[in-house]
Design a protein around this motif. Structure first.
Motif, PDB file in Angstrom:
ATOM      1  N   GLU A   1       0.831  -1.203   0.000  1.00 47.08           N
ATOM      2  CA  GLU A   1       0.000   0.000   0.000  1.00 47.08           C
ATOM      3  C   GLU A   1       0.867   1.255   0.000  1.00 47.08           C
TER       4      GLU A   1
ATOM      5  N   ASP B   1      -1.984  -1.443  -6.343  1.00 46.09           N
ATOM      6  CA  ASP B   1      -3.432  -1.336  -6.486  1.00 46.09           C
ATOM      7  C   ASP B   1      -4.191  -2.387  -5.684  1.00 46.09           C
ATOM      8  N   PHE B   2      -3.635  -3.596  -5.559  1.00 49.25           N
ATOM      9  CA  PHE B   2      -4.372  -4.653  -4.870  1.00 49.25           C
ATOM     10  C   PHE B   2      -3.416  -5.664  -4.249  1.00 49.25           C
TER      11      PHE B   2
ATOM     12  N   LYS C   1      -6.738  -2.412  -2.635  1.00 47.41           N
ATOM     13  CA  LYS C   1      -7.852  -3.338  -2.789  1.00 47.41           C
ATOM     14  C   LYS C   1      -7.476  -4.690  -2.183  1.00 47.41           C
TER      15      LYS C   1
ATOM     16  N   TRP D   1      -8.310  -8.635  -2.148  1.00 50.57           N
ATOM     17  CA  TRP D   1      -8.955  -9.709  -2.903  1.00 50.57           C
ATOM     18  C   TRP D   1      -8.619 -11.062  -2.275  1.00 50.57           C
TER      19      TRP D   1
ATOM     20  N   ASP E   1     -16.863  -6.137   2.585  1.00 49.10           N
ATOM     21  CA  ASP E   1     -17.136  -4.885   1.872  1.00 49.10           C
ATOM     22  C   ASP E   1     -17.304  -3.735   2.864  1.00 49.10           C
TER      23      ASP E   1
ATOM     24  N   SER F   1     -13.872  -2.930   4.504  1.00 47.67           N
ATOM     25  CA  SER F   1     -12.900  -2.324   3.582  1.00 47.67           C
ATOM     26  C   SER F   1     -13.399  -1.063   2.908  1.00 47.67           C
TER      27      SER F   1
ATOM     28  N   ARG G   1     -13.529  -2.086  -0.899  1.00 47.40           N
ATOM     29  CA  ARG G   1     -12.289  -2.502  -1.579  1.00 47.40           C
ATOM     30  C   ARG G   1     -12.200  -4.003  -1.799  1.00 47.40           C
TER      31      ARG G   1
ATOM     32  N   GLY H   1     -12.611  -7.875  -3.175  1.00 49.26           N
ATOM     33  CA  GLY H   1     -12.718  -8.617  -4.419  1.00 49.26           C
ATOM     34  C   GLY H   1     -12.569 -10.096  -4.140  1.00 49.26           C
TER      35      GLY H   1
ATOM     36  N   THR I   1     -15.166  -6.852  -7.046  1.00 52.00           N
ATOM     37  CA  THR I   1     -14.366  -7.291  -8.186  1.00 52.00           C
ATOM     38  C   THR I   1     -14.278  -8.816  -8.175  1.00 52.00           C
TER      39      THR I   1
END
Length: 371
Positions: free
Chosen positions: A45, A50-51, A89, A91, A112, A115, A118, A120, A189
């Motif tokens: 981060e 991005d993730f 993000k 995931w 959800d 986060s 964020r 996925g 996502t």
């Protein structure tokens, strides 16, 4: 030098299993515990990634390295990391074969909230008969049957995320007046690593992005192009593809190669033999791209997955950029041996150089701005 810049997302495949992705007694210390993964995700981060993505694994391969004998559960790990981060993000991975869709629908809706949107999900249609069989949850379905289950599973989840009450009676699941609240604040996502044409088709029909191993060899480049071709035929030009890269950096190309040689000198042959045997026992092993990748690793007796790139910052930047452009990738997911020092090296020294070879990333721009 290219004048066309391709904007690309960057993620990290966090090491929720001990040894990370180096099956060797000479692997860098990677405990597979939460504290280490927290450090890795916060570093990603900070670097502007991005993730962060975590795998789901239930059984290790033993051997002298005890490869993946210790693994964190994916969704609970990502829930904790969601609370401990603010922008990256998050995931997680779920085996659709073993998790009822209504349970995952609520779990993801909960993450959800944690986060702030964020979350996925990486959808996996199978694994191997030993990994899930030890739980008593392996379903002896062939390749087509697994994707039939997957199609039904994700359709149920999406209905639960958007409808007040759900009645459903299918081949695999039955729901009666099923309610699932809260709803996600936005559609989570969804990605999937299916790389056969059937796997790609499931992913294009139901997900936002395809996720597959990538390198600069011709087969990998064609795989990326194939995903885009199928998406175009399906009328989904917004569909994304993410390549999974294994990078082994060094101050020079020779030093990077020496690191890989050191890992291979201590390769855990017992763990690799177990890995190969488990995936080979699956009736659908030949159609399962991930299975073939693990089986190939065992056949080569390699400490790392096939297609690993070694090199200096400039060499890696050039090779990664070429792969992104020629395979038409929208994002990259990174595996490195040392998820602190190597991730910092890639974030601070490799990603900023991508721009010289025609690729831009938020992480590279973040590093340049901080310099």
């Amino acid at each position: 030098m290219s004048t066309t810049k391709k904007a690309t997302e960057v993620g990290v495949f966090i090491p929720v299993g001990n040894n990370g992705w180096v099956a060797s007694v000479n692997a860098p210390p990677t405990p597979g515990n939460y504290e280490h993964n927290l450090q890795v995700t916060r570093l990603a981060e900070q670097l502007g990634f991005d993730f962060a993505l975590s795998m789901a694994k239930w059984r290790g391969y033993g051997g002298p390295s005890r490869h993946w004998d210790t693994t964190l559960e994916s969704l609970t790990t990502m829930a904790a990391l969601a609370q401990a981060t603010s922008s990256i993000k998050i995931w997680g991975t779920v085996h659709m074969m073993i998790f009822p869709p209504a349970v995952v629908a609520k779990m993801v809706s909960t993450i959800d909230q944690i986060s702030n949107g964020r979350v996925g999900l990486n959808l996996v249609s199978g694994s191997n008969p030993h990994d899930l069989g030890q739980l008593g949850l392996w379903k002896p379905l062939d390749h087509a049957g697994r994707y039939e289950l997957a199609d039904e599973w994700i359709k149920v989840v999406k209905r639960l995320w958007t409808e007040d009450r759900v009645d459903h009676k299918g081949r695999f699941y039955e729901l009666t007046d099923c309610m699932s609240n809260p709803k996600p604040s936005r559609p989570p996502t969804l990605i999937c690593a299916g790389a056969s044409d059937r796997g790609f088709q499931f992913t294009i029909d139901n997900c936002d992005a395809s996720f597959f191993t990538a390198s600069d060899d011709d087969a990998s480049l064609q795989r990326g192009k194939r995903a885009k071709e199928l998406a175009a035929k399906a009328g989904k030009p917004e569909f994304k593809s993410y390549g999974l890269f294994t990078l082994i950096p060094g101050e020079t190309d020779a030093l990077a190669q020496a690191r890989l040689d050191h890992f291979d000198d201590g390769v855990d042959r017992i763990a690799l033999a177990t890995q190969t045997a488990e995936y080979s026992s699956d009736v659908s092993a030949k159609q399962n791209f991930a299975a073939q990748y693990f089986i190939d690793q065992g056949a080569r007796v390699s400490s790392v997955l096939g297609g690993a790139m070694t090199g200096s910052a400039e060499t890696l930047a050039r090779r990664v950029a070429r792969t992104i452009i020629e395979a038409e990738l929208d994002g990259i997911t990174l595996i490195v041996p040392d998820f602190i020092e190597d991730l910092r090296f890639v974030g601070e020294r490799v990603l900023p150089l991508l721009e010289e070879f025609g690729v831009t990333t938020r992480a590279g721009a973040t590093t340049r701005a901080a310099a």
